[in-house]
Design an enzyme around this catalytic site. Structure first.
Site, PDB file in Angstrom:
ATOM      1  N   LYS A  22      -0.023   4.353  -0.311  1.00 20.10           N
ATOM      2  CA  LYS A  22      -0.477   5.411   0.313  1.00 20.10           C
ATOM      3  C   LYS A  22      -0.273   6.578  -0.704  1.00 20.10           C
ATOM      4  O   LYS A  22      -0.224   6.463  -1.723  1.00 20.10           O
ATOM      5  CB  LYS A  22      -0.001   5.557   1.850  1.00 20.10           C
ATOM      6  CG  LYS A  22      -0.325   4.276   2.376  1.00 20.10           C
ATOM      7  CD  LYS A  22      -0.095   4.398   4.006  1.00 20.10           C
ATOM      8  CE  LYS A  22      -0.299   3.174   4.778  1.00 20.10           C
ATOM      9  NZ  LYS A  22      -0.263   3.233   6.000  1.00 20.10           N
TER      10      LYS A  22
ATOM     11  N   SER B 109       3.403  -2.071  10.280  1.00 22.63           N
ATOM     12  CA  SER B 109       5.147  -2.193  10.538  1.00 22.63           C
ATOM     13  C   SER B 109       5.530  -3.523  10.423  1.00 22.63           C
ATOM     14  O   SER B 109       6.478  -3.913  11.112  1.00 22.63           O
ATOM     15  CB  SER B 109       5.331  -1.535  11.958  1.00 22.63           C
ATOM     16  OG  SER B 109       4.904  -0.426  12.211  1.00 22.63           O
TER      17      SER B 109
ATOM     18  N   GLY C 215       2.475   2.194  10.859  1.00 19.82           N
ATOM     19  CA  GLY C 215       3.282   3.118  10.691  1.00 19.82           C
ATOM     20  C   GLY C 215       4.145   3.781  11.876  1.00 19.82           C
ATOM     21  O   GLY C 215       4.669   4.793  11.992  1.00 19.82           O
TER      22      GLY C 215
ATOM     23  N   HIS D 240      -9.622   0.789   5.108  1.00 16.77           N
ATOM     24  CA  HIS D 240      -8.141   0.910   5.787  1.00 16.77           C
ATOM     25  C   HIS D 240      -8.328   1.975   6.822  1.00 16.77           C
ATOM     26  O   HIS D 240      -9.234   2.867   6.784  1.00 16.77           O
ATOM     27  CB  HIS D 240      -7.154   1.349   4.596  1.00 16.77           C
ATOM     28  CG  HIS D 240      -5.779   1.755   5.089  1.00 16.77           C
ATOM     29  ND1 HIS D 240      -5.393   2.582   5.882  1.00 16.77           N
ATOM     30  CD2 HIS D 240      -4.825   0.873   5.004  1.00 16.77           C
ATOM     31  CE1 HIS D 240      -4.224   2.350   6.330  1.00 16.77           C
ATOM     32  NE2 HIS D 240      -3.818   1.238   5.904  1.00 16.77           N
TER      33      HIS D 240
ATOM     34  N   GLU E  49      -7.095   4.444   7.657  1.00 17.66           N
ATOM     35  CA  GLU E  49      -6.752   5.942   7.359  1.00 17.66           C
ATOM     36  C   GLU E  49      -8.147   6.433   6.723  1.00 17.66           C
ATOM     37  O   GLU E  49      -8.386   7.655   6.874  1.00 17.66           O
ATOM     38  CB  GLU E  49      -5.463   6.139   6.550  1.00 17.66           C
ATOM     39  CG  GLU E  49      -4.213   5.754   7.394  1.00 17.66           C
ATOM     40  CD  GLU E  49      -2.902   5.387   6.645  1.00 17.66           C
ATOM     41  OE1 GLU E  49      -2.894   5.357   5.663  1.00 17.66           O
ATOM     42  OE2 GLU E  49      -1.998   4.828   7.243  1.00 17.66           O
TER      43      GLU E  49
ATOM     44  N   ASN F 296       0.912  -1.128  -0.073  1.00 16.08           N
ATOM     45  CA  ASN F 296       0.125  -0.074  -0.004  1.00 16.08           C
ATOM     46  C   ASN F 296       0.917   1.310   0.007  1.00 16.08           C
ATOM     47  O   ASN F 296       1.706   1.668   1.049  1.00 16.08           O
ATOM     48  CB  ASN F 296      -0.903  -0.092   1.302  1.00 16.08           C
ATOM     49  CG  ASN F 296      -1.565   1.233   1.343  1.00 16.08           C
ATOM     50  OD1 ASN F 296      -1.848   1.975   0.542  1.00 16.08           O
ATOM     51  ND2 ASN F 296      -2.479   1.320   2.655  1.00 16.08           N
TER      52      ASN F 296
ATOM     53  N   GLU G 170      -5.029  -5.150  10.484  1.00 12.63           N
ATOM     54  CA  GLU G 170      -4.097  -3.997  10.702  1.00 12.63           C
ATOM     55  C   GLU G 170      -4.469  -3.328  12.004  1.00 12.63           C
ATOM     56  O   GLU G 170      -5.377  -2.349  11.943  1.00 12.63           O
ATOM     57  CB  GLU G 170      -4.125  -3.273   9.521  1.00 12.63           C
ATOM     58  CG  GLU G 170      -3.720  -3.804   8.376  1.00 12.63           C
ATOM     59  CD  GLU G 170      -3.429  -2.663   7.385  1.00 12.63           C
ATOM     60  OE1 GLU G 170      -2.185  -2.680   6.731  1.00 12.63           O
ATOM     61  OE2 GLU G 170      -4.068  -1.765   7.070  1.00 12.63           O
TER      62      GLU G 170
HETATM   63  P1  PGA Z   1       2.989   0.203   7.544  1.00 11.35           P
HETATM   64  O1  PGA Z   1       1.426   0.421   6.920  1.00 11.35           O
HETATM   65  O2  PGA Z   1       3.583  -1.130   6.875  1.00 11.35           O
HETATM   66  O3  PGA Z   1       3.512   1.450   6.980  1.00 11.35           O
HETATM   67  O4  PGA Z   1       2.614   0.193   9.116  1.00 11.35           O
HETATM   68  C1  PGA Z   1       0.633  -0.666   6.756  1.00 11.35           C
HETATM   69  C2  PGA Z   1      -0.673  -0.240   6.078  1.00 11.35           C
HETATM   70  O5  PGA Z   1      -1.129   0.994   6.681  1.00 11.35           O
HETATM   71  O6  PGA Z   1      -1.516  -0.770   5.417  1.00 11.35           O
END
Ligand code: PGA
Length: 248
Positions: free
Chosen positions: A11, A211, A171, A93, A95, A9, A165
């Protein structure tokens, strides 16, 4: 055998030239043949990337709008995505849920539109930190799945991959331990078993995200109910991303 998947992803990252160099690097990377590789770049790069990536990499969209066309300024519809050959979408997601206020009801609508138009869905779920700290993560995630996903038929569920997640891990560098991941993935599989049946439950791929990187992927992917990863930051580097995909 469940499909193993490693999805990146991207983003809202990468300028045009950076996209080109990442794609060039991905095209020369070695990915295991039994792992499905998907990338989710920004909308503006989708059309170009469907043509530019080697054909064992699937290009999907991070988002879409559930109307086919019309007066929806700034939106991109599922039909527009399909018209350029996109077959995979992310839904739910954290976000999108938190920053863009996407509700369970809206997510359900998106799931329905995606499924009935032949798109494959990676449906994301996961609890925030305060919920984990009060040990209510199972109820929280179960509710997310019940409200937006579990109305699908067993047949429709074949188009769905679930990504667990935990929001506190996205992140932050605070990866879930393999025990925490396996515990939730097993619960998700058990809910699928209760709601549908054992065969359905055994066939749904459940990815871990948050992460996940080249150093911890091996341990996470060794869990029997972890079928791959949804990768954010570490997907922006071809070496890390291919190392994650090769972690099985
Ligand atoms: P990250 O994000 O690996 O940077 O933690 C994962 C995601 O949001 O799908």
């Amino acid at each position: 055998m469940r499909q193993k998947i490693v999805a990146g992803n991207w983003k809202m990252n990468l300028q045009s030239e950076e996209v080109d160099s990442l794609v060039n690097a991905l095209n020369t990377s070695n990915f295991p043949s039994d792992v499905e590789i998907k990338i989710f770049p920004s909308f503006i790069y989708l059309d170009r990337l469907t043509k530019a990536v080697k054909n064992d990499i699937h290009v999907g969209a991070q988002n879409f709008f559930y109307e086919q066309k019309g007066a929806f300024t700034g939106e991109v519809s599922y039909a527009q995505l399909a018209s350029i050959g996109i077959k995979d979408v992310l839904i739910g997601h954290s976000e999108r849920r938190s920053i863009f206020h996407e509700s369970e009801l809206l997510l359900k609508e998106k799931v329905d539109v995606a499924i009935s138009n032949g798109l494959n869905v990676i449906f994301c779920c996961g609890e925030p930190l305060n919920i984990r700290e009060s040990n209510q993560q199972e109820d929280y995630v179960k509710k997310q799945l019940e409200e937006s996903l579990f109305h699908l038929t067993a047949e429709q569920l074949k188009q769905v991959v679930i990504a667990y997640e935990p929001v506190w891990a996205i992140g932050t560098g605070m990866t879930a331990t393999s025990d925490q991941a396996e515990e939730m993935h097993l619960s998700i599989r058990n809910w699928l078993k209760d709601k549908y049946n054992e065969e359905v439950a055994n066939n749904v791929s459940i990815l871990y995200g948050g992460s996940c990187n080249a150093s911890n992927a091996k341990e996470l992917f060794a869990c029997s109910n972890v079928d791959g990863g949804l990768i954010g930051g570490a997907a922006l580097d071809a070496a890390s991303f291919s190392s994650i995909a090769n972690s099985y």
